[in-house]
Design an enzyme around this catalytic site. Structure first.
Site, PDB file in Angstrom:
ATOM      1  N   SER A  24      48.228  33.050  47.623  1.00 36.69           N
ATOM      2  CA  SER A  24      46.913  33.266  47.021  1.00 36.69           C
ATOM      3  C   SER A  24      46.160  31.939  46.914  1.00 36.69           C
ATOM      4  O   SER A  24      46.775  30.888  46.692  1.00 36.69           O
ATOM      5  CB  SER A  24      47.152  33.858  45.633  1.00 36.69           C
ATOM      6  OG  SER A  24      45.958  34.199  45.031  1.00 36.69           O
TER       7      SER A  24
ATOM      8  N   SER B 261      49.245  36.919  46.195  1.00 40.89           N
ATOM      9  CA  SER B 261      47.981  37.587  45.885  1.00 40.89           C
ATOM     10  C   SER B 261      48.278  38.923  45.199  1.00 40.89           C
ATOM     11  O   SER B 261      49.308  39.546  45.465  1.00 40.89           O
ATOM     12  CB  SER B 261      47.225  37.825  47.186  1.00 40.89           C
ATOM     13  OG  SER B 261      46.296  38.859  47.000  1.00 40.89           O
TER      14      SER B 261
ATOM     15  N   GLU C 243      46.949  41.431  45.968  1.00 38.11           N
ATOM     16  CA  GLU C 243      46.839  42.422  47.041  1.00 38.11           C
ATOM     17  C   GLU C 243      48.152  42.598  47.814  1.00 38.11           C
ATOM     18  O   GLU C 243      48.197  43.372  48.773  1.00 38.11           O
ATOM     19  CB  GLU C 243      45.690  42.036  47.986  1.00 38.11           C
ATOM     20  CG  GLU C 243      44.337  42.210  47.315  1.00 38.11           C
ATOM     21  CD  GLU C 243      43.207  41.419  47.952  1.00 38.11           C
ATOM     22  OE1 GLU C 243      43.483  40.484  48.714  1.00 38.11           O
ATOM     23  OE2 GLU C 243      42.049  41.735  47.650  1.00 38.11           O
TER      24      GLU C 243
ATOM     25  N   HIS D  51      44.743  41.992  55.814  1.00 34.27           N
ATOM     26  CA  HIS D  51      43.705  42.436  54.881  1.00 34.27           C
ATOM     27  C   HIS D  51      42.552  41.445  54.978  1.00 34.27           C
ATOM     28  O   HIS D  51      42.730  40.268  54.701  1.00 34.27           O
ATOM     29  CB  HIS D  51      44.245  42.517  53.460  1.00 34.27           C
ATOM     30  CG  HIS D  51      43.157  42.604  52.439  1.00 34.27           C
ATOM     31  ND1 HIS D  51      42.096  43.479  52.568  1.00 34.27           N
ATOM     32  CD2 HIS D  51      42.919  41.904  51.307  1.00 34.27           C
ATOM     33  CE1 HIS D  51      41.275  43.312  51.547  1.00 34.27           C
ATOM     34  NE2 HIS D  51      41.744  42.362  50.776  1.00 34.27           N
TER      35      HIS D  51
ATOM     36  N   HIS E 157      38.006  40.701  54.910  1.00 30.85           N
ATOM     37  CA  HIS E 157      36.731  41.025  54.255  1.00 30.85           C
ATOM     38  C   HIS E 157      35.592  40.805  55.257  1.00 30.85           C
ATOM     39  O   HIS E 157      34.714  39.994  55.011  1.00 30.85           O
ATOM     40  CB  HIS E 157      36.497  40.115  53.041  1.00 30.85           C
ATOM     41  CG  HIS E 157      37.413  40.307  51.886  1.00 30.85           C
ATOM     42  ND1 HIS E 157      37.220  39.693  50.669  1.00 30.85           N
ATOM     43  CD2 HIS E 157      38.551  41.048  51.736  1.00 30.85           C
ATOM     44  CE1 HIS E 157      38.183  40.036  49.823  1.00 30.85           C
ATOM     45  NE2 HIS E 157      39.014  40.852  50.451  1.00 30.85           N
TER      46      HIS E 157
ATOM     47  N   HIS F  49      35.295  46.836  48.773  1.00 30.93           N
ATOM     48  CA  HIS F  49      36.145  45.647  48.832  1.00 30.93           C
ATOM     49  C   HIS F  49      36.282  45.074  50.251  1.00 30.93           C
ATOM     50  O   HIS F  49      35.778  43.994  50.529  1.00 30.93           O
ATOM     51  CB  HIS F  49      37.519  46.010  48.233  1.00 30.93           C
ATOM     52  CG  HIS F  49      38.461  44.871  48.136  1.00 30.93           C
ATOM     53  ND1 HIS F  49      39.332  44.700  47.084  1.00 30.93           N
ATOM     54  CD2 HIS F  49      38.700  43.832  48.963  1.00 30.93           C
ATOM     55  CE1 HIS F  49      40.038  43.599  47.270  1.00 30.93           C
ATOM     56  NE2 HIS F  49      39.671  43.050  48.412  1.00 30.93           N
TER      57      HIS F  49
HETATM   58 ZN   LIG Z   1      40.656  41.491  49.282  1.00 29.83          ZN
END
Ligand SMILES: [Zn+2]
Length: 213
Positions: free
Chosen positions: A43, A72, A74, A93, A95, A157
């Site tokens: 993270s 993280s 996540e 993952h 963004h 998200h």
């Molecule tokens: Zn995220």
């Protein structure tokens, strides 16, 4: 330290995610499966600063087995993908700007292009919203993935893509982001034409063959 090459691979795909504009700064995470569980980026560390020894090893119960950094929140999403689909070896993952617009509007991206059906799958569905870091996020995400897609949007998200390798998961991420932009332009031109049903059926079969390896 075990898994030097695998740790370097996770670092390299983290840098590629950032350099390909699939995320900004330290957002998102990259993981790959190992027999003990998974290796995942830490993270809050800039991707170009992550060294192989910074990559965390976690088991699929969420315990950190190796590494000093914080995982993280996540990480639960990654674990859920490995538990849900046994062929999955890599999870990204991200963004990305256009994909996240679909996630924010909660609009699914249909399989409107040939190669999309083969590599991404039936469509990119939007997982039901749950607050970041809660177990519900992970549960909703795998429901959205199902057995017929390698990508899903996290509502309000971002995006999660999976593959039999990190190379495959990255290809899906780039393909979805590009298709999201193409789809928006296509809508300006009156919307995508329907693919014939026999073609869709062929892509569905090809997708499952690729998925099974
Ligand atoms: Zn995220």
């Amino acid at each position: 330290m075990n898994y030097q090459a695998e740790r370097e691979e996770v670092c390299a795909y983290g840098r590629e995610m950032l350099d390909s504009n699939l995320t900004i700064h330290t957002s998102g995470n990259v993981s790959r499966r190992v027999p003990e569980g998974m290796l995942i980026t830490p993270s809050n560390t800039p991707y170009h600063d992550i060294k192989p020894e910074d990559v965390l090893m976690m088991d699929l119960d969420g315990n950190v087995l190796e590494g000093e950094a914080n995982p993280s929140v996540e990480h639960k999403v990654h674990i859920a993908c490995y538990k849900f689909r046994e062929e999955v070896q890599g999870v990204i993952h991200s963004h990305p700007q256009l994909g996240t617009a679909f996630a924010a509007a909660r609009v699914p991206l249909p399989g409107f292009l040939d190669e999309f059906g083969v590599f991404v799958g039936e469509e990119v569905r939007v997982a039901d919203y749950a607050m970041s870091g809660t177990p519900d996020v992970a549960e909703n995400l795998v429901k959205a993935l199902g057995e017929d897609s390698n990508a899903a949007f996290l509502a309000s998200h971002g995006m999660v893509t999976v593959g039999r390798t990190l190379f495959d998961a990255m290809r899906v991420a780039k393909m979805v982001e590009r298709a999201a932009g193409t789809y928006l332009w296509t809508m300006a031109l009156g919307g995508p034409a329907d693919l014939p049903e026999d073609a869709r059926q062929f892509f569905r079969q090809a997708f499952q063959i690729f998925r099974a390896g």
